[in-house]
Design an enzyme around this catalytic site. Structure first.
Site: not given
Ligand code: NAD
Length: 373
Positions: A186, A80, A182-184, A180
């Site tokens: 959804y 990292k 967000g990206h994942v 949540g």
């Molecule tokens: P993101 O920021 O796009 O989505 C997270 C969502 O959670 C946001 O929409 C945010 O508004 C919401 N949120 C924050 N606090 C909240 C709460 N208390 N209650 C409800 N919703 C809340 O992030 P992401 O990329 O979708 O990742 C989601 C999780 O998956 C994170 O923990 C990230 O570390 C993990 N992750 C993501 C990836 C990836 O490819 N994006 C890969 C491995 C792990």
């Protein structure tokens, strides 16, 4: 901090500090373990309060990547990088290019990628100085947004959990609460709804909840009530630390399986879940789809191959449960054991010298040394 003692305890191979006065670069790369291959892990940019905070973060995160790559069956090690600075105000092309040159100087032992505070554009600057970077723009052979792959992998892990719990892995017959969107979250909601599942969602950001409701037909739940939903599966897809003293007694689900990193506030909560009869899919195994996807870039990106690789998460989660049965341990511990067993086994295989097939063919050192197992 007694640095060498800390490195010994955590098992790190190498920690490198980079500084460049002209660009303001202050970065640390931690290479935890390269038994399986070059260390791959994201570059985090964060306004750390002090150097020790940055160092602790990079040591912790790089060790996590060793375990994640190992359980994922990748021929990659764990590493990292952290860049000390404010991602809103301190970014510049020279900053990332100077870091790129330094990463290049590590001779392929570390490959960087996007993480919190960094973007595809930042990776593209790094790519101008070194090819030891993944997650670059598609025009450079990059793989784009990893979230659909992380969500797809999470879906595979969920199916493995359903198979174990109900002897039937069809998500369409089950209900889900997703924290949540967000990206994942959804994409996970989308895949589950396409399978015919009932899905409850919440998000701190109302527009994201509304999108999941309007576009995907999910049902909105007030944020604080997400732990009380009577659904088969709870999928944390937002924050870490959500499985804790306050939430575990409230859970009505039979399975906790989501994409969020560090879901257990501490490991003991994984054991408590087990005692309560709730199956837990270890976070770093079920959310490895994004890592698997970017790793394919090292061989020339192929989207179909990426999906095929990510679908192995079904078997990986199944293997973790088999190890848990074999050794009578909770699943969070079984995941660690799977990782360590693979590192040890492959380390033993590599004890004796042999030219690799690729090396013999070309008669020179391969351009990239990583291969996906
Ligand atoms: P993101 O920021 O796009 O989505 C997270 C969502 O959670 C946001 O929409 C945010 O508004 C919401 N949120 C924050 N606090 C909240 C709460 N208390 N209650 C409800 N919703 C809340 O992030 P992401 O990329 O979708 O990742 C989601 C999780 O998956 C994170 O923990 C990230 O570390 C993990 N992750 C993501 C990836 C990836 O490819 N994006 C890969 C491995 C792990």
């Amino acid at each position: 901090m007694e640095l060498f003692e800390t490195l010994r305890e955590m098992g790190h191979e190498q920690v490198v500090f980079f500084q460049c006065e002209d660009t303001g670069l202050r970065a640390i790369v931690a290479i935890h373990n390269t038994t399986l291959g070059p260390a791959l892990g994201g570059l985090r940019m964060w306004p750390y309060q002090n150097e020790e905070e940055a160092l602790r973060d990079v040591l912790r995160l790089s060790r996590g990547m060793t375990y994640k790559a190992a359980v994922s069956g990748l021929n990659l090690g764990g590493g990292k990088a952290v860049l000390i600075g404010n991602p809103e105000t301190d970014k510049s092309e020279p900053l990332f290019r100077s870091l790129g040159r330094f990463i290049g100087s590590l001779g392929g032992r570390y490959i960087t990628a996007e993480d919190v505070g960094t973007t595809v554009e930042d990776m593209d600057y790094i790519y101008q100085e070194t090819d030891r970077v993944v997650g670059v723009h598609r025009v450079h052979g990059g793989s784009g947004d990893p979230s659909p792959f992380t969500a797809y992998g999470t879906l595979q892990g969920i199916k493995a959990c359903l198979n174990r719990k109900f002897d039937d892995d069809d998500p369409g017959k089950r209900s889900f609460s997703i924290q949540g969107c967000g990206h994942v979250g959804y994409y996970l909601t989308k895949y589950l709804r396409e399978a015919g599942a009932k899905v409850f969602v919440c998000d701190i950001n109302d527009s994201r909840t509304e999108r999941a409701v309007d576009e995907l037909g999910a049902e909105a739940v007030p944020m604080e009530q997400i732990y009380d939903v009577d659904a088969d599966v709870f999928a944390p897809c937002a924050l870490g630390g959500v499985i804790n003293e306050d939430t575990v007694p409230r859970l009505k689900c039979q399975i906790v399986a989501g994409s969020a990193n560090n879901q257990l506030e501490s490991e003991e909560w994984g054991t408590v879940l087990e005692e309560r009869g709730i199956l837990y899919a270890p976070d770093y195994a079920i959310n490895a789809g994004g890592l698997m996807n970017v790793a394919i870039e090292l061989q020339g990106y192929d989207r179909d191959r990426a999906y095929r690789t990510v679908s192995t998460i079904y078997n990986i989660i199944g293997n973790i449960f088999s190890i848990a049965d074999r050794d009578g341990i909770p699943s969070w511990q079984a995941a660690d054991r799977l990782a360590l067993e693979r590192i040890e086994a492959i380390g033993n295989v590599r004890r004796f010298y042999s030219l690799r097939f690729k090396d013999r063919l070309s008669g020179r050192r391969p351009h990239t040394t990583a291969t996906i197992g």
